[in-house]
Scaffold this active site. Structure first.
Site, PDB file in Angstrom:
ATOM      1  N   HIS A  54       0.877  -1.084  -0.041  1.00  6.57           N
ATOM      2  CA  HIS A  54      -0.120  -0.014   0.052  1.00  6.57           C
ATOM      3  C   HIS A  54       0.697   1.227   0.023  1.00  6.57           C
ATOM      4  O   HIS A  54       0.747   2.117  -0.729  1.00  6.57           O
ATOM      5  CB  HIS A  54      -0.787  -0.022   1.470  1.00  6.57           C
ATOM      6  CG  HIS A  54      -1.873   1.181   1.314  1.00  6.57           C
ATOM      7  ND1 HIS A  54      -3.189   1.022   0.982  1.00  6.57           N
ATOM      8  CD2 HIS A  54      -1.457   2.321   1.803  1.00  6.57           C
ATOM      9  CE1 HIS A  54      -3.607   2.300   1.174  1.00  6.57           C
ATOM     10  NE2 HIS A  54      -2.626   3.124   1.828  1.00  6.57           N
ATOM     11  N   GLU A  55       1.712   1.521   0.964  1.00  8.71           N
ATOM     12  CA  GLU A  55       2.476   2.767   1.025  1.00  8.71           C
ATOM     13  C   GLU A  55       3.382   2.536  -0.109  1.00  8.71           C
ATOM     14  O   GLU A  55       4.010   4.016  -0.421  1.00  8.71           O
ATOM     15  CB  GLU A  55       3.491   2.266   2.461  1.00  8.71           C
ATOM     16  CG  GLU A  55       2.603   2.227   3.660  1.00  8.71           C
ATOM     17  CD  GLU A  55       1.434   3.528   3.746  1.00  8.71           C
ATOM     18  OE1 GLU A  55       1.621   4.936   3.177  1.00  8.71           O
ATOM     19  OE2 GLU A  55       0.477   3.296   4.536  1.00  8.71           O
ATOM     20  N   HIS A 100       1.861   4.300  -3.070  1.00 10.63           N
ATOM     21  CA  HIS A 100       1.918   5.784  -2.570  1.00 10.63           C
ATOM     22  C   HIS A 100       3.106   6.147  -3.202  1.00 10.63           C
ATOM     23  O   HIS A 100       3.388   7.441  -3.813  1.00 10.63           O
ATOM     24  CB  HIS A 100       1.699   6.007  -1.228  1.00 10.63           C
ATOM     25  CG  HIS A 100       0.285   6.436  -0.548  1.00 10.63           C
ATOM     26  ND1 HIS A 100      -0.769   6.938  -1.196  1.00 10.63           N
ATOM     27  CD2 HIS A 100      -0.143   5.616   0.531  1.00 10.63           C
ATOM     28  CE1 HIS A 100      -1.718   6.660  -0.595  1.00 10.63           C
ATOM     29  NE2 HIS A 100      -1.791   5.993   0.349  1.00 10.63           N
ATOM     30  N   GLU A 123      -4.535   7.907  -3.202  1.00  9.08           N
ATOM     31  CA  GLU A 123      -5.023   6.486  -2.612  1.00  9.08           C
ATOM     32  C   GLU A 123      -5.449   5.249  -3.531  1.00  9.08           C
ATOM     33  O   GLU A 123      -5.196   4.213  -3.195  1.00  9.08           O
ATOM     34  CB  GLU A 123      -6.211   6.662  -1.576  1.00  9.08           C
ATOM     35  CG  GLU A 123      -6.639   5.733  -0.829  1.00  9.08           C
ATOM     36  CD  GLU A 123      -5.655   5.265   0.295  1.00  9.08           C
ATOM     37  OE1 GLU A 123      -4.674   6.120   0.530  1.00  9.08           O
ATOM     38  OE2 GLU A 123      -6.079   4.277   1.135  1.00  9.08           O
TER      39      GLU A 123
END
Lengths: 501, 501
Positions: free
Chosen positions: B265-266, B269, B295
């Site tokens: 997820h990060e 980003h 996001e």
């Protein structure tokens, strides 16, 4: 703002500048500890901006007006307020002479130079660092010209680290030191008794070194609630401000000395930072007195405490518990080996005696770089020639020679002499402390460092820059800075160990 | 400066403000990762100063004058320059409405609130956090009043994270989403086939989780030369600027899911940050489009890639090699368990389907806090009541309830809805990518993510904020943001797994 008195307004502004500087400190610490390699150029931009803003605020014409107003007000000469005004005037007069363009360029170049130095040192390739150092020397010579000087351009740079000091004074102190030191080293090197240096090259697993060093730093009083210990190429201490002080070290699993005494050294700096007057943070007098005084604190804990017999009466059993590799070693043999005097290439690994020759060498090289007598291109040759003359050794590579230290990469010309000033201050302070604290060795044998620490806090740390270094020394010890206490201390420790006299 | 055109001068100023913000980002990252506890108050002072300076520069009257001048100049409507002017005008008009005093107070209070939240969460004691949250809500209500709004004070805050979005639009999107989602979840929860959740609770040593997650992040394209991965209480990604992006996660040796999908997820980003137009750093359009778009990138990599069968065709043998505890598990069983749908308490651990219910809950609570219909003191009760209604579960403590998220502690009211917008954007983008890249699944099975990554870079990352989120979505996918692609994607993945239809 218009409700503040001129003095309060000045202190408010001083605090803003200090806060901006502290932001740079965080970015600088991150650059040395955790920043990814690819971030260097951008970090240079960030630091340049912060330096420019701080310089702009510090040199705001309103500061000059306010200074004029408060200087006209009556203040007791010995008051903290008078010292604040004195130090602010000193800093302001210096800062307004330096054009913002130069501040920004220095910040940007040094950020890049630091990365180049790391690589140059790793590959022992001076040519990777030289173009950056050339820019730095040129910019520092420009800075000296803007600041102005009477005897030597070096004085303009020295003043930033040791306010009020002159290179001529340091020259004569160093000459006296050298005259006393060289025969002492010769005597020690001529001794038939020598320590077993291999003891310190046994197995010292890095993780255990970290825990052991951390526990020793905590024992002498470094507060880990407001501080931390990390790993960097070049160890340092950075006090961001009240409640946040970072120290770093580097580990070698086959060399106990390096990290352990490095941590005691940085923790000594850290204790000073952690005990500056926090309630007056940002006032000029709430900062460290000078780098020489700062270094006296690190050296005192590293050498005069950390390499003493009483210290190891307490820590040696713990050392043996932590490192099975030294369970067959006696406390005497260990104490002797951590006090080995042996000319070597790396300053930060040098013993208490030969260390100062490293500094004298750097001082002479910096003087020549600043006067223009030495070109950056000729630096490695000049270094090696001087090294041979002073140490009777030739550095096998620039990594073990002129590339070993970080200082020039951040523009810290004028910084090195403060290390030896620190050694001298430390010996003189410790002499005074022993006179006033007769049971200091007995307490240390119990692992109790509170008495000494509180003495240092009360006599040195809490004063910050209220007194200049020379005045502080006289106040604490009764005399100006002298070479003799340091020489006495060397003889008192090393002659019995080496069985010479 | 006087040689710069008004437009160039504006861009220069925009860059200075961005650089100051990036310094705050470094300090904020350090606060979450390595800062000693005792440094919190001082860090608040540092951040407050930087925020104040950035706000002062951004609201400088000269910026207003320059904006007026460049708006009078002719520029192609679709040019980057026109978008820079549009965004700078938007930011300027907003910033000048907020008094510096409020900016400074928010920075100071949130720094303290963050420390209070960490402790409150650890001890599951809302009362430790409540006084800070009360201050934050009051300050954010003040901010909304200064900024101004037409339909709801919440819109004034939402605009900071999702420029141009309105709470009324989000209400209706969320209503449609809820109407589609609740029956899907009901069908899945009614299935007789269920995954073996205990697979993910076996032994997953932290150090191996770190290495495995790091290798997956590198495989999808997160660049560790310009980035790093650390450990924090609340995982996040912070792109400081060109060449430096930090991601964080947290490890639980008895839960594979948490760190691994958190890192994907990060890293999603991070990929976005690492591929923004670096050569125009500091221009308004060189920043991320909106938090919803941001996001969408993290969610796409976490869920649509990282929880897909093709992804694990490549990674599952490597997983089994790294973790002996899952060597007896089949790839099908593993893929099913990482896609378990099960209502739970913690948002960041929620599955793709129920996740959005967590967001709808927070959105409703934030609306009520901002309208004044809900007091901070009543927050835990309101949370638990809503949670029961939506999930048919009662949080066992505030730690698993209203204290679980960091956002309110940094004043991020208006932030949560962007998470669900991100899920919707992600599904719609992935649908478009699949149409344009027919072999995307085959490549993933080989561990090759370049095609998808380059599609995202070219279609989304490189545009930065040149287009607003809605326009970007239409440009990339042909239609405005819709709920259907997300619902379709859920059904396409979960119905076969759970054998429902």
């Amino acid at each position: 703002m218009n409700t503040l008195s001129p003095y309060a307004d000045l202190m408010y502004r001083s605090r803003q500048v200090a806060l901006l500087g502290s932001c740079s400190s965080v970015l600088g610490w991150d650059q040395q500890t955790y920043m990814p390699k690819g971030g260097a150029a951008f970090r240079g931009e960030q630091l340049a901006l912060l330096a420019t803003l701080a310089h702009k605020q510090a040199t705001d014409a309103r500061v000059g007006e306010l200074l004029g107003q408060v200087e006209a007000e009556p203040r007791p000469a010995d008051s903290v307020e008078a010292s604040n005004v004195r130090e602010l005037r000193h800093a302001y007069d210096r800062a307004v002479k330096i054009p913002p363009r130069l501040v920004e360029e220095l910040a940007r170049v040094t950020a890049q130079a630091n990365e180049a130095w790391i690589e140059a040192r790793a590959k022992s390739d001076f040519s990777r660092f030289a173009p950056f150092l050339e820019q730095i020397v040129a910019l520092k010579r420009e800075e000296a010209a803007f600041v102005g000087w009477q005897e030597h351009p070096y004085d303009a740079l020295l003043d930033e680290y040791e306010p009020g000091a002159k290179s001529s004074q340091i020259r004569s102190l160093f000459a006296e030191l050298s005259a006393g030191l060289v025969p002492i080293i010769r005597q020690i090197r001529g001794a038939t008794k020598t320590p077993d240096a291999t003891i310190l090259q046994r197995d010292f697993p890095t993780d255990r070194q970290h825990l052991f060093a951390e526990s020793a730093a905590a024992a002498i009083g470094f507060d880990f609630h407001t501080g931390r210990l990390d790993t960097t190429t070049h160890p340092f201490c950075s006090g961001f401000g009240p409640g946040d002080c970072r120290i770093t070290t580097r580990y070698n699993p086959k060399a106990f000395n390096e990290a352990f005494f490095g941590v005691l050294h940085e923790a000594g700096h850290g204790l000073y930072e952690q005990n500056l007057p926090a309630n007056r943070y940002g006032e000029p007098t709430a900062q460290a007195c000078s780098l020489g005084i700062h270094e006296s604190q690190s050296r005192l804990w590293e050498n005069l405490v950390g390499r003493s017999r009483p210290f190891w009466d307490h820590f040696f059993p713990r050392l043996q518990q932590t490192f099975p590799s030294v369970r067959d070693v006696s406390a005497d043999a260990f104490h002797f080996t951590i006090n080995e005097v042996r000319p070597s290439f790396i300053r930060v690994e040098a013993d208490e005696a030969t260390y100062n020759l490293h500094i004298i060498l750097r001082f002479e090289i910096e003087l020549a770089l600043m006067s223009g007598d030495l070109l950056v291109a000729d630096l490695p040759a000049a270094w090696n020639e001087k090294f041979r003359a002073m140490f009777d050794l030739t550095p096998p590579s620039d990594r073990e020679g002129c590339l070993q230290d970080i200082h020039w990469s951040f523009g810290g010309i004028g910084y090195f002499p403060t290390y030896t000033l620190g050694n001298l201050f430390a010996a003189q302070f410790m002499h005074a402390a022993r006179n006033q604290l007769p049971d200091v060795d007995a307490a240390m044998r119990q692992g109790d460092f509170r008495g000494l620490r509180e003495w240092l806090i009360a006599n040195i740390h809490h004063h910050g820059r209220h007194y200049r270094a020379g005045a502080l020394c006289e106040r604490v010890t009764g005399t100006p800075l002298r070479v003799q206490p340091f020489l006495d201390q060397l003889k008192a420790k090393f002659f019995p160990l080496y069985e010479v006299s």
